[in-house]
Design a protein around this motif. Structure first.
Motif, PDB file in Angstrom:
ATOM      1  N   VAL A 489      33.216  19.094 -25.335  1.00 18.58           N
ATOM      2  CA  VAL A 489      31.465  19.023 -24.963  1.00 18.58           C
ATOM      3  C   VAL A 489      30.893  19.464 -26.174  1.00 18.58           C
ATOM      4  O   VAL A 489      31.403  20.726 -26.751  1.00 18.58           O
ATOM      5  CB  VAL A 489      31.072  19.807 -23.766  1.00 18.58           C
ATOM      6  CG1 VAL A 489      29.558  19.913 -23.725  1.00 18.58           C
ATOM      7  CG2 VAL A 489      31.725  19.319 -22.295  1.00 18.58           C
ATOM      8  N   LEU A 490      29.956  18.931 -26.731  1.00 14.75           N
ATOM      9  CA  LEU A 490      29.056  19.565 -27.905  1.00 14.75           C
ATOM     10  C   LEU A 490      27.892  20.241 -27.320  1.00 14.75           C
ATOM     11  O   LEU A 490      27.355  19.606 -26.536  1.00 14.75           O
ATOM     12  CB  LEU A 490      28.785  18.476 -28.922  1.00 14.75           C
ATOM     13  CG  LEU A 490      29.875  17.748 -29.764  1.00 14.75           C
ATOM     14  CD1 LEU A 490      29.153  16.364 -30.418  1.00 14.75           C
ATOM     15  CD2 LEU A 490      30.350  18.516 -30.568  1.00 14.75           C
ATOM     16  N   ALA A 491      27.529  21.305 -28.125  1.00 14.21           N
ATOM     17  CA  ALA A 491      26.495  22.291 -27.498  1.00 14.21           C
ATOM     18  C   ALA A 491      25.888  22.421 -28.942  1.00 14.21           C
ATOM     19  O   ALA A 491      26.446  23.278 -29.572  1.00 14.21           O
ATOM     20  CB  ALA A 491      26.869  23.426 -26.607  1.00 14.21           C
ATOM     21  N   TYR A 492      24.570  22.141 -28.937  1.00 14.89           N
ATOM     22  CA  TYR A 492      24.017  22.685 -30.346  1.00 14.89           C
ATOM     23  C   TYR A 492      22.766  23.554 -29.653  1.00 14.89           C
ATOM     24  O   TYR A 492      21.592  22.926 -28.973  1.00 14.89           O
ATOM     25  CB  TYR A 492      23.399  21.393 -30.830  1.00 14.89           C
ATOM     26  CG  TYR A 492      24.635  20.769 -32.050  1.00 14.89           C
ATOM     27  CD1 TYR A 492      24.781  21.452 -33.124  1.00 14.89           C
ATOM     28  CD2 TYR A 492      25.279  19.852 -31.463  1.00 14.89           C
ATOM     29  CE1 TYR A 492      25.466  20.954 -33.883  1.00 14.89           C
ATOM     30  CE2 TYR A 492      26.295  19.301 -32.061  1.00 14.89           C
ATOM     31  CZ  TYR A 492      26.512  19.800 -33.423  1.00 14.89           C
ATOM     32  OH  TYR A 492      27.462  19.374 -34.349  1.00 14.89           O
ATOM     33  N   ALA A 493      22.505  24.834 -29.981  1.00 18.04           N
ATOM     34  CA  ALA A 493      21.328  25.732 -29.704  1.00 18.04           C
ATOM     35  C   ALA A 493      20.385  25.746 -30.688  1.00 18.04           C
ATOM     36  O   ALA A 493      20.675  25.854 -31.902  1.00 18.04           O
ATOM     37  CB  ALA A 493      22.061  26.953 -29.331  1.00 18.04           C
ATOM     38  N   ASN A 494      19.034  25.676 -30.247  1.00 16.08           N
ATOM     39  CA  ASN A 494      17.829  25.507 -31.161  1.00 16.08           C
ATOM     40  C   ASN A 494      17.373  26.797 -31.199  1.00 16.08           C
ATOM     41  O   ASN A 494      16.294  27.073 -30.852  1.00 16.08           O
ATOM     42  CB  ASN A 494      16.899  24.397 -30.559  1.00 16.08           C
ATOM     43  CG  ASN A 494      17.579  23.164 -30.574  1.00 16.08           C
ATOM     44  OD1 ASN A 494      17.471  22.530 -29.326  1.00 16.08           O
ATOM     45  ND2 ASN A 494      18.073  22.492 -31.392  1.00 16.08           N
ATOM     46  N   ILE A 495      18.023  28.049 -31.798  1.00 20.29           N
ATOM     47  CA  ILE A 495      17.730  29.208 -31.693  1.00 20.29           C
ATOM     48  C   ILE A 495      16.819  29.713 -32.605  1.00 20.29           C
ATOM     49  O   ILE A 495      16.417  28.715 -33.432  1.00 20.29           O
ATOM     50  CB  ILE A 495      19.148  30.144 -32.042  1.00 20.29           C
ATOM     51  CG1 ILE A 495      19.636  29.857 -33.439  1.00 20.29           C
ATOM     52  CG2 ILE A 495      20.176  29.939 -30.934  1.00 20.29           C
ATOM     53  CD1 ILE A 495      20.856  30.701 -33.775  1.00 20.29           C
ATOM     54  N   ARG A 496      16.132  30.933 -32.559  1.00 22.58           N
ATOM     55  CA  ARG A 496      15.059  31.364 -33.232  1.00 22.58           C
ATOM     56  C   ARG A 496      15.555  31.429 -34.871  1.00 22.58           C
ATOM     57  O   ARG A 496      16.618  31.674 -35.112  1.00 22.58           O
ATOM     58  CB  ARG A 496      14.245  32.421 -32.923  1.00 22.58           C
ATOM     59  CG  ARG A 496      13.573  32.349 -31.502  1.00 22.58           C
ATOM     60  CD  ARG A 496      12.794  33.736 -31.108  1.00 22.58           C
ATOM     61  NE  ARG A 496      13.902  34.028 -30.125  1.00 22.58           N
ATOM     62  CZ  ARG A 496      13.714  35.187 -29.395  1.00 22.58           C
ATOM     63  NH1 ARG A 496      12.711  35.977 -29.655  1.00 22.58           N
ATOM     64  NH2 ARG A 496      14.742  35.893 -28.573  1.00 22.58           N
TER      65      ARG A 496
END
Length: 694
Positions: A489-496
């Motif tokens: 699974v690829l997970a990309y977090a759009n963090i601050r």
């Protein structure tokens, strides 16, 4: 949590207790400072010993050849750019590469339908040499191109005669050339460069970026036409307006703000358009007016227009809205606006007065724009008085593609959609939301095979960035494709700290608010566990550059949240980074060690200064690009030394030195493939995944 036992014998590292310094009354140890001397015999031998251990581990992973085949299948696909018109009779240039080519070449078509003729083929150069840029002259007779070795920095401009294939004797002055913009009569070009050796005080050769003009065939030194004589950290870009009357000069305060000035070519007058503002601005000349995209008084962006006769008198055409207005390009008498909606793109077409005409339907959830040295660059291209509209598109499961858009029929047609061995229909991209430590909602992309069960043990490759106003958006990569084919699974977090949700989102993790980015990222890992996707020991945390800093900090702050860490080309010593050329300007992003309060904040999370012997850190691989000119290539060396010597409970910790790579990676497709194979081998080894892509 059960961790794998991975016995690895690492070579000893000399600890120099005398290394250290005092800042604002506090002493900081620096026992591995000797590793900063990359050419010293002791350092060279230490790197070789570390590399030997790493190669034994990674080369010994069962199934490594299968990983290489999987990466190559997705990396070795044809590449093609939209045509670049230059000269009469329909002459065009374009970039292209076949599936087996190591580098993209510049080719020419003499007229529509004529065969391609190779103009510049960097594949015939030494493997370490890169064609950084190539700009045909307006008459199509010459090409000014930048060639560099071992990475994309340090380019030297040469000029090629297209018909004869001969290099002209012209040698523009300065170092680290870039950003070529021709005069409309092809008599010369503007370019950016750093000073010649000896022109500035010792230690400042990497600063004082400026715009120069070179005249073809002239033996006189290039003329400096623009540069900041007070702030050495600022850097410039230059391009020529479509009408050929102006050079558009942009001076950057890193990525946080810029000034834009027009240079009128007829008389050399400098005309301010957007100066003295703490905003990011993009300017396009349209007939007798200028279009100005800006985030001044509009954190999510707006489009303004002003007459050339009074270019600072802006009036708004497209006001700020709920989505992030990233770019606007005038093509064929209309305005093509690219918006970021929750970190993926949509394209809207507006009339010249700013009124909305229609939305342009994209193939799927994906990305149109790209980030380059001049900020966000629109993926919708064409000319104001032309009819052709070109649209770039990519996604997590579709490689970079090019489409043409026909406004009259509202139709997007494929021009070049390469086969990268991945069926987009077999995979799902979704966006989920979770809460950070302070309750802030944060979005995250999840990509996986459509039929993949959520069984609580899926291997997840989690990534983020969280800095410099740069958004994490759907983009294709060969290593991602191979990971998906492994069942991951690829997970990309759009963090601050990133640019996903406008200037306010970026500013929320700048300076002494940086911890917000780290908290957002750790919360992403915990959300993946809480929602039944995986377990902590099945999460591989991966980051590059500022993302490398991110994954290192979070591994030290929350080691129980991750099973493995792959940290590439990172910044890791947060108390000495301003001394490294090209990084002194980043104090506007990170804060400065010269400030007592900011220094204490930096020291509290600086990875190199926070290795603790009582903590069990995840298995880590830290990658150093030894030709890196963006971040210190010695930071990974010092960090590995600290981890191996001072944190024996965790690990193991591996150094991956890239001997012929700059910050962006290898210079050939084969080199990039091998780097991806190393990463996948590491992840399979640490997470216990069979290296058997489907």
């Amino acid at each position: 949590m059960v961790r794998l036992t991975l016995p690895v014998e690492v070579p000893p590292t000399r600890r120099a207790p005398e290394g250290g310094y005092t800042l604002h009354g506090r002493h900081y140890e620096d026992p591995y400072v000797w590793l900063e001397r990359l050419d010293d015999t002791e350092t060279v031998d230490w790197i070789a010993a570390q590399e030997s251990v790493t190669r034994t581990v990674l080369d010994g992973v069962p199934g490594r050849d299968g990983l290489r085949a999987a990466v190559a299948r997705s990396a070795r696909h044809a590449r093609l750019s939209p045509p670049i018109p230059a000269g009469r009779d329909g002459r065009t240039f374009r970039w292209q590469a076949g599936a087996d080519d190591e580098k993209s070449a510049l080719v020419m078509h003499r007229s529509a339908g004529s065969p391609a003729e190779t103009v510049l083929d960097p594949g015939a150069w030494p493997a370490g040499d890169v064609l950084v840029f190539a700009e045909p002259s307006p008459d199509g007779a010459l090409v000014a191109f930048g060639r560099a070795g071992g990475g994309t920095h340090g380019a030297v401009i040469r000029v090629l005669d297209v018909e004869t294939g001969r290099l002209l004797p012209d040698r523009p002055r300065g170092t680290d050339h870039g950003s070529v913009a021709w005069r409309p009569d092809s008599s010369g070009f503007f370019y950016t460069a750093r000073p010649e050796p000896g022109e500035v005080p010792p230690g400042e050769a990497a600063y004082w970026h400026a715009v120069h003009e070179h005249r073809i065939g002239s033996a006189a030194p290039a003329r400096k036409v623009f540069g900041d004589d007070r702030d050495k950290d600022r850097w410039c870009t230059v391009r020529t307006s479509e009408c050929g009357r102006y050079a558009v000069i942009t001076v950057w305060d890193f990525v946080h703000a810029n000034d834009v000035t027009l240079l009128r070519l007829a008389d050399g007058e400098l005309i301010p358009v957007a100066t003295g503002m703490r905003s990011v601005n993009q300017v396009q000349v349209i007939d007798d007016s200028v279009l100005v995209w800006t985030d001044l008084d509009a954190p999510r962006g707006r489009l303004c227009r002003a007459p050339l006769a009074d270019p600072t008198s802006w009036h708004t055409l497209i006001p700020e809205g709920p989505d992030i207005l990233q770019t606007v390009t005038g093509i064929g008498g209309r305005l093509y606006a690219v918006y970021s909606h929750a970190a993926s793109h949509r394209v809207a077409v507006h009339a010249e007065d700013g009124s909305h005409l229609r939305d342009l339907a994209l193939p799927s959830l994906g990305t149109v724009n790209r980030n380059e040295g001049e900020g966000v660059v629109s993926g919708v291209t064409g000319s104001w008085h032309g009819d052709d509209v070109w649209v770039a598109f990519t996604s997590f499961v579709q490689p970079p593609s090019v489409y043409t858009y026909h406004y009259a029929h509202d139709r997007l047609e494929p021009y070049h959609v390469p086969d990268a061995g991945l069926d987009p229909a077999a995979y799902t991209t979704r966006q989920v939301w979770y809460e950070s430590a302070d309750g802030t909602p944060v979005s995250m992309f999840l990509v996986h095979r459509a039929d993949l069960p959520r069984d609580g043990r899926r291997p997840v490759r989690l990534s983020g960035y969280g800095g410099f106003n740069i958004p994490v958006e759907p983009r294709f990569s060969a290593v991602n494709a191979a990971w998906l084919r492994l069942g991951g699974v690829l997970a990309y977090a759009n963090i601050r700290g990133g640019g996903e949700y406008g200037r306010d989102w970026h500013q929320a993790a700048v300076g002494t608010r940086r911890q917000n980015a780290f908290d957002d990222y750790v919360a992403a890992a915990r959300h993946l566990v809480a929602t039944g996707w995986t377990a902590p020991d099945r999460i591989a945390s991966r980051g590059n550059s500022n993302g490398g800093l991110l994954v290192a900090v979070t591994a030290l702050q929350a080691p129980e949240a991750f099973g493995a860490v792959y940290c590439r080309a990172p910044l890791l010593d947060m108390l000495r980074f301003p001394a490294f050329p090209n990084l002194s300007g980043t104090t506007v992003e990170y804060g400065s060690p010269d400030d007592p309060d900011e220094c204490a904040y930096l020291a509290a999370y600086s990875p190199y200064h926070n290795v603790r012997p009582d903590r069990r850190y995840p298995v880590m691989a830290i990658v150093s690009a030894l030709n890196d000119r963006t971040v210190p290539p010695h930071d990974p060396l010092k960090m590995i030394a600290a981890l191996q010597t001072d944190a024996p409970q965790g690990g193991p910790y591996l150094l991956v030195p890239l001997r012929d790579s700059g910050h962006s990676g290898g210079t050939t497709r084969s080199a990039l493939i091998e780097q991806d194979v190393d990463e996948l081998s590491f992840l399979c080894w640490t997470l216990g995944i069979p290296a058997q892509p489907e």
